[in-house]
Design a protein around this motif. Sequence first.
Motif, PDB file in Angstrom:
ATOM      1  N   ILE A  50      10.895  -3.389   7.434  1.00 41.87           N
ATOM      2  CA  ILE A  50       9.903  -3.662   6.391  1.00 41.87           C
ATOM      3  C   ILE A  50       9.225  -2.375   5.938  1.00 41.87           C
ATOM      4  N   PHE A  51       9.062  -2.243   4.645  1.00 41.48           N
ATOM      5  CA  PHE A  51       8.261  -1.164   4.048  1.00 41.48           C
ATOM      6  C   PHE A  51       7.045  -1.832   3.421  1.00 41.48           C
ATOM      7  N   TYR A  52       5.859  -1.412   3.871  1.00 38.24           N
ATOM      8  CA  TYR A  52       4.614  -2.061   3.452  1.00 38.24           C
ATOM      9  C   TYR A  52       3.693  -1.032   2.807  1.00 38.24           C
ATOM     10  N   SER A  53       3.192  -1.371   1.645  1.00 37.09           N
ATOM     11  CA  SER A  53       2.261  -0.480   0.947  1.00 37.09           C
ATOM     12  C   SER A  53       1.039  -1.259   0.491  1.00 37.09           C
ATOM     13  N   ILE A  54      -0.091  -0.564   0.435  1.00 34.05           N
ATOM     14  CA  ILE A  54      -1.344  -1.130  -0.070  1.00 34.05           C
ATOM     15  C   ILE A  54      -1.824  -0.224  -1.201  1.00 34.05           C
ATOM     16  N   ILE A  55      -1.994  -0.830  -2.363  1.00 39.65           N
ATOM     17  CA  ILE A  55      -2.367  -0.057  -3.553  1.00 39.65           C
ATOM     18  C   ILE A  55      -3.802  -0.388  -3.951  1.00 39.65           C
ATOM     19  N   ASP A  56      -4.588   0.639  -4.105  1.00 39.06           N
ATOM     20  CA  ASP A  56      -5.951   0.491  -4.632  1.00 39.06           C
ATOM     21  C   ASP A  56      -5.843   0.601  -6.144  1.00 39.06           C
ATOM     22  N   LEU A  57      -5.877  -0.538  -6.821  1.00 40.95           N
ATOM     23  CA  LEU A  57      -5.650  -0.563  -8.265  1.00 40.95           C
ATOM     24  C   LEU A  57      -6.798   0.058  -9.045  1.00 40.95           C
ATOM     25  N   ASP A  58      -7.993   0.040  -8.489  1.00 46.19           N
ATOM     26  CA  ASP A  58      -9.139   0.625  -9.185  1.00 46.19           C
ATOM     27  C   ASP A  58      -9.151   2.155  -9.058  1.00 46.19           C
ATOM     28  N   ASN A  59      -8.877   2.638  -7.867  1.00 46.27           N
ATOM     29  CA  ASN A  59      -8.939   4.088  -7.622  1.00 46.27           C
ATOM     30  C   ASN A  59      -7.572   4.776  -7.735  1.00 46.27           C
ATOM     31  N   LYS A  60      -6.537   3.987  -8.016  1.00 44.53           N
ATOM     32  CA  LYS A  60      -5.187   4.533  -8.235  1.00 44.53           C
ATOM     33  C   LYS A  60      -4.706   5.363  -7.039  1.00 44.53           C
ATOM     34  N   THR A  61      -4.747   4.750  -5.869  1.00 41.08           N
ATOM     35  CA  THR A  61      -4.196   5.392  -4.668  1.00 41.08           C
ATOM     36  C   THR A  61      -3.302   4.394  -3.938  1.00 41.08           C
ATOM     37  N   MET A  62      -2.438   4.909  -3.083  1.00 44.73           N
ATOM     38  CA  MET A  62      -1.542   4.039  -2.330  1.00 44.73           C
ATOM     39  C   MET A  62      -1.365   4.569  -0.913  1.00 44.73           C
ATOM     40  N   LEU A  63      -1.450   3.673   0.064  1.00 46.25           N
ATOM     41  CA  LEU A  63      -1.057   3.945   1.435  1.00 46.25           C
ATOM     42  C   LEU A  63       0.233   3.174   1.716  1.00 46.25           C
ATOM     43  N   TYR A  64       1.109   3.759   2.522  1.00 44.58           N
ATOM     44  CA  TYR A  64       2.369   3.074   2.814  1.00 44.58           C
ATOM     45  C   TYR A  64       2.827   3.426   4.221  1.00 44.58           C
ATOM     46  N   SER A  65       3.627   2.521   4.792  1.00 43.58           N
ATOM     47  CA  SER A  65       4.189   2.745   6.122  1.00 43.58           C
ATOM     48  C   SER A  65       5.548   2.053   6.186  1.00 43.58           C
ATOM     49  N   ASN A  66       6.418   2.590   7.014  1.00 42.61           N
ATOM     50  CA  ASN A  66       7.779   2.074   7.098  1.00 42.61           C
ATOM     51  C   ASN A  66       8.118   1.651   8.519  1.00 42.61           C
ATOM     52  N   ALA A  67       8.657   0.434   8.634  1.00 42.98           N
ATOM     53  CA  ALA A  67       9.137  -0.072   9.921  1.00 42.98           C
ATOM     54  C   ALA A  67      10.637  -0.321   9.821  1.00 42.98           C
ATOM     55  N   GLY A  68      11.380   0.761   9.696  1.00 43.63           N
ATOM     56  CA  GLY A  68      12.834   0.678   9.812  1.00 43.63           C
ATOM     57  C   GLY A  68      13.609   0.339   8.563  1.00 43.63           C
ATOM     58  N   LEU A  69      12.960   0.221   7.392  1.00 43.10           N
ATOM     59  CA  LEU A  69      13.746  -0.029   6.186  1.00 43.10           C
ATOM     60  C   LEU A  69      14.590   1.213   5.897  1.00 43.10           C
ATOM     61  N   ASN A  70      15.898   1.009   5.729  1.00 38.91           N
ATOM     62  CA  ASN A  70      16.813   2.149   5.672  1.00 38.91           C
ATOM     63  C   ASN A  70      17.039   2.698   4.271  1.00 38.91           C
TER      64      ASN A  70
END
Length: 350
Positions: free
Chosen positions: A218-238
């Motif tokens: 799984i690749f999971y990201s969280i986007i702050d739509l107001d401040n235009k930033t993104m955090l993301y993390s990867n659990a084995g998506l190839n």
Amino acid sequence: MYDWVRVVDFDNNILYMNRAMTEDLGELTPGKKCFELIGRSEPCENCVSRKAMLEGVSEEKEEKINDRTFSVMSSPLRNAEGRVIAIVEVLRETTQLKMLYEKTQEQNLILKKDVEMARKLQSSLLPGPISDPRADLSLIYMPCEELGGDFIDVFYIDSSHMGIYIADVSGHGVQASLLTVFLRSTLNKKLLSPSMALEELYREFNQSRLDEELYISIFYSIIDLDNKTMLYSNAGLNVAPVVYSENRFELLRMPGIPVSNWMKKPGYRDGALDLLPGDKFFLYTDGILEMRDINNEQFGEERLLEILLKGQLDPRKMLLKIKNSAFSFAGIRSADELSDDVTLALLEIK
């Protein structure tokens, strides 16, 4: 249980019966017709022995005799000149096999209904269209079976933060479908750190004591739509998701093991990215890359990225272009011909 064997002439007279048939149906009496022996007053409908006599080749059919089922093989008996002079019938009882087949068919029907219910459940869990002036989203989800191993979800954590993940679970069918349900119901959608959410998911997975062969990439990201930033993390998506626009092109490559029970601490971490209006976030699973042409060559990452680089289309048109290009490359016309699930998502920041 021995096969019944008898010889029948052109007038339906029985010339010979083997011991097994005699023991079950009684001694042969002169002039006894083949159909009379099984309690009928006239020749059987669709008589394969008559057909074998006329055409000179073996014929086979299923026959119901009283409460028993038989496979009947009728073969022409020829004289020294090659002329058909009689028919040899071999009747093999298939009553138990027939009952087993019918029971299997009933079970298959029940299983088919269960799979259809699971398919509807899985489809109902997929995200619907979003209505948000800050972003535009388009999805393509094509399972290679009725129940897919790919999954994608998009949701709001709060008024500013949007979570989006794409996953590829082990296997296909019912087992994979259950893993996608586990993923959607277990992932903590309140945390603002993707890596922390994946760590928690990892612990829950291990507490469930699932088989070692099962895992979730799984690749999971969280986007702050107001401040235009993104955090993301990867659990084995190839595969590497992409953030791109006319002036940028970034592959979000990040190591990480799948959600599994392979080790105690997976060590997930967050990556961070600033976004600008017009940036597009493309996620996909490896099914699109592994589509092959007649020469067994894969569609591959290079062809996929080239499509992204050459066009600045809106999300829906871009995904259709990618899909059509891959289908054309592989020479397939519909998702029914896929050998692996294909999932694509494209989010545009406004």
